[in-house]
Design a protein around this motif. Structure first.
Motif, PDB file in Angstrom:
ATOM      1  N   PHE A  91       0.876  -1.168   0.000  1.00 24.18           N
ATOM      2  CA  PHE A  91       0.000   0.000   0.000  1.00 24.18           C
ATOM      3  C   PHE A  91       0.914   1.219   0.000  1.00 24.18           C
ATOM      4  O   PHE A  91       1.729   1.385   0.905  1.00 24.18           O
ATOM      5  CB  PHE A  91      -0.882  -0.050   1.259  1.00 24.18           C
ATOM      6  CG  PHE A  91      -2.081   0.863   1.237  1.00 24.18           C
ATOM      7  CD1 PHE A  91      -2.359   1.671   2.332  1.00 24.18           C
ATOM      8  CD2 PHE A  91      -2.947   0.882   0.164  1.00 24.18           C
ATOM      9  CE1 PHE A  91      -3.486   2.488   2.329  1.00 24.18           C
ATOM     10  CE2 PHE A  91      -4.069   1.691   0.157  1.00 24.18           C
ATOM     11  CZ  PHE A  91      -4.341   2.500   1.247  1.00 24.18           C
ATOM     12  N   ILE A  93       1.313   5.282   0.025  1.00 21.23           N
ATOM     13  CA  ILE A  93       0.576   6.474   0.458  1.00 21.23           C
ATOM     14  C   ILE A  93       1.447   7.703   0.257  1.00 21.23           C
ATOM     15  O   ILE A  93       2.634   7.689   0.605  1.00 21.23           O
ATOM     16  CB  ILE A  93       0.181   6.371   1.948  1.00 21.23           C
ATOM     17  CG1 ILE A  93      -0.680   5.130   2.189  1.00 21.23           C
ATOM     18  CG2 ILE A  93      -0.565   7.620   2.400  1.00 21.23           C
ATOM     19  CD1 ILE A  93      -1.004   4.902   3.662  1.00 21.23           C
ATOM     20  N   GLY A 108      -2.897  11.291   1.108  1.00 24.00           N
ATOM     21  CA  GLY A 108      -3.752  10.737   0.079  1.00 24.00           C
ATOM     22  C   GLY A 108      -4.408   9.465   0.577  1.00 24.00           C
ATOM     23  O   GLY A 108      -4.027   8.924   1.618  1.00 24.00           O
ATOM     24  N   PRO A 109      -5.386   8.947  -0.164  1.00 27.49           N
ATOM     25  CA  PRO A 109      -6.115   7.758   0.259  1.00 27.49           C
ATOM     26  C   PRO A 109      -5.343   6.468   0.066  1.00 27.49           C
ATOM     27  O   PRO A 109      -5.775   5.416   0.522  1.00 27.49           O
ATOM     28  CB  PRO A 109      -7.369   7.785  -0.619  1.00 27.49           C
ATOM     29  CG  PRO A 109      -6.936   8.506  -1.840  1.00 27.49           C
ATOM     30  CD  PRO A 109      -5.952   9.540  -1.381  1.00 27.49           C
TER      31      PRO A 109
ATOM     32  N   GLN B  38      -6.713   5.682  10.633  1.00 25.92           N
ATOM     33  CA  GLN B  38      -6.779   5.007   9.337  1.00 25.92           C
ATOM     34  C   GLN B  38      -7.908   3.986   9.375  1.00 25.92           C
ATOM     35  O   GLN B  38      -7.866   3.018  10.141  1.00 25.92           O
ATOM     36  CB  GLN B  38      -5.458   4.312   9.018  1.00 25.92           C
ATOM     37  CG  GLN B  38      -5.419   3.688   7.618  1.00 25.92           C
ATOM     38  CD  GLN B  38      -4.075   3.039   7.308  1.00 25.92           C
ATOM     39  OE1 GLN B  38      -3.414   2.510   8.195  1.00 25.92           O
ATOM     40  NE2 GLN B  38      -3.672   3.092   6.041  1.00 25.92           N
ATOM     41  N   GLY B  41      -8.610   0.027   4.458  1.00 28.23           N
ATOM     42  CA  GLY B  41      -8.453   0.268   3.032  1.00 28.23           C
ATOM     43  C   GLY B  41      -8.279   1.726   2.643  1.00 28.23           C
ATOM     44  O   GLY B  41      -8.301   2.060   1.457  1.00 28.23           O
ATOM     45  N   GLU B  42      -8.098   2.575   3.619  1.00 28.81           N
ATOM     46  CA  GLU B  42      -7.973   4.011   3.327  1.00 28.81           C
ATOM     47  C   GLU B  42      -6.625   4.560   3.787  1.00 28.81           C
ATOM     48  O   GLU B  42      -5.870   3.904   4.500  1.00 28.81           O
ATOM     49  CB  GLU B  42      -9.097   4.782   4.014  1.00 28.81           C
ATOM     50  CG  GLU B  42     -10.493   4.384   3.547  1.00 28.81           C
ATOM     51  CD  GLU B  42     -11.574   5.235   4.190  1.00 28.81           C
ATOM     52  OE1 GLU B  42     -12.746   4.836   4.084  1.00 28.81           O
ATOM     53  OE2 GLU B  42     -11.249   6.267   4.800  1.00 28.81           O
ATOM     54  N   GLY B  43      -6.365   5.804   3.369  1.00 28.10           N
ATOM     55  CA  GLY B  43      -5.164   6.483   3.841  1.00 28.10           C
ATOM     56  C   GLY B  43      -5.363   7.045   5.233  1.00 28.10           C
ATOM     57  O   GLY B  43      -6.360   6.762   5.893  1.00 28.10           O
TER      58      GLY B  43
END
Lengths: 116, 113
Positions: A91, A93, A108-109, B38, B41-43
């Motif tokens: 992941f 970021i 950011g997401p 958090q 599944g997200e930032g």
């Protein structure tokens, strides 16, 4: 509030290909952008710091030829994972500091990269 | 070097219980302190921050006070909700030798209905 977007939100690619991830500050100018990597159930690991118009500063142990960072403007930074391998699956970021407000980052997401 | 230590999780609470997540730090200079959240599944989203000693950051019922004497920034909430289930990261930023953010390992919170 300040918004940072990332694109794509997820990507699946074959081993050996390159993947580009974009990070944009939507409503502010970002003097500095940061790229992090997060492994499952772990904290964020800073990969590199990029300032607009200059070369990125990479953290120890991060291969700069593998993770290419371009900070072309005050609102856009890109991370390209070159010749991706399954161990690059993670992941990713990004975050950005607003010009004049250096103590707060906006994140950011995230982009989930899966390399097959 | 600078570091952040926060309590290990997961923390499991019932709805309306009191929450404390401990965070301590070591830093040279005068860091700013943050809590980020958090969701799956997200930032990361900024939850609250404090920039100097004795400042209290607060947001959405959460609060934390910058304690220089104990080098702590514990997160508290009086009554948690199921929607608070997430991972919480304590962090500091320092401008000594260049701007950098140091994150704690994160604490996962589960809130049961």
């Amino acid at each position: 509030g300040a918004v940072v977007s990332q694109h794509p939100s997820w990507v699946i690619c074959k081993s050996g290909t390159s993947v580009k991830i974009e990070c944009r500050s939507l409503d502010f100018q970002a003097t500095t952008m940061f790229w992090y990597r997060q492994f499952p159930k772990q904290s964020l690991m800073l990969m590199a710091t990029s300032n607009e118009g200059s070369k990125a500063t990479y953290e120890q142990g991060v291969e700069k030829d593998k993770f290419l960072i371009n900070h072309a403007s005050l609102t856009l930074s890109t991370l390209t994972v070159t010749s991706a391998h399954p161990e690059d699956s993670s992941f990713y970021i990004c975050s950005a500091n607003e010009r004049g407000f250096t103590d707060t980052q906006y994140f950011g997401p995230g982009t989930r990269l899966t390399v097959l | 070097g600078d570091s952040v230590t926060q309590m290990e999780g997961p923390v499991t609470l019932s709805e309306e219980a009191f929450l404390t997540i401990n965070c301590t730090y070591t830093a040279t200079g005068y860091p700013s302190l943050f809590w980020y959240v958090q969701y799956p599944g997200e930032g990361l989203q900024l939850l609250l921050k404090a920039t100097k000693a004795d400042d209290k950051g607060s947001n959405k019922g959460f609060e934390a006070t910058y304690r220089k004497e104990t080098t702590s920034f514990h997160l508290e909430k009086g009554s948690v909700q199921v929607s608070d289930s997430a991972v919480y990261f304590c962090a500091l930023t320092t401008n000594t030798g260049g701007f950098k953010t140091i994150f704690g390992a994160g604490t996962r919170l589960f809130v049961k209905a």
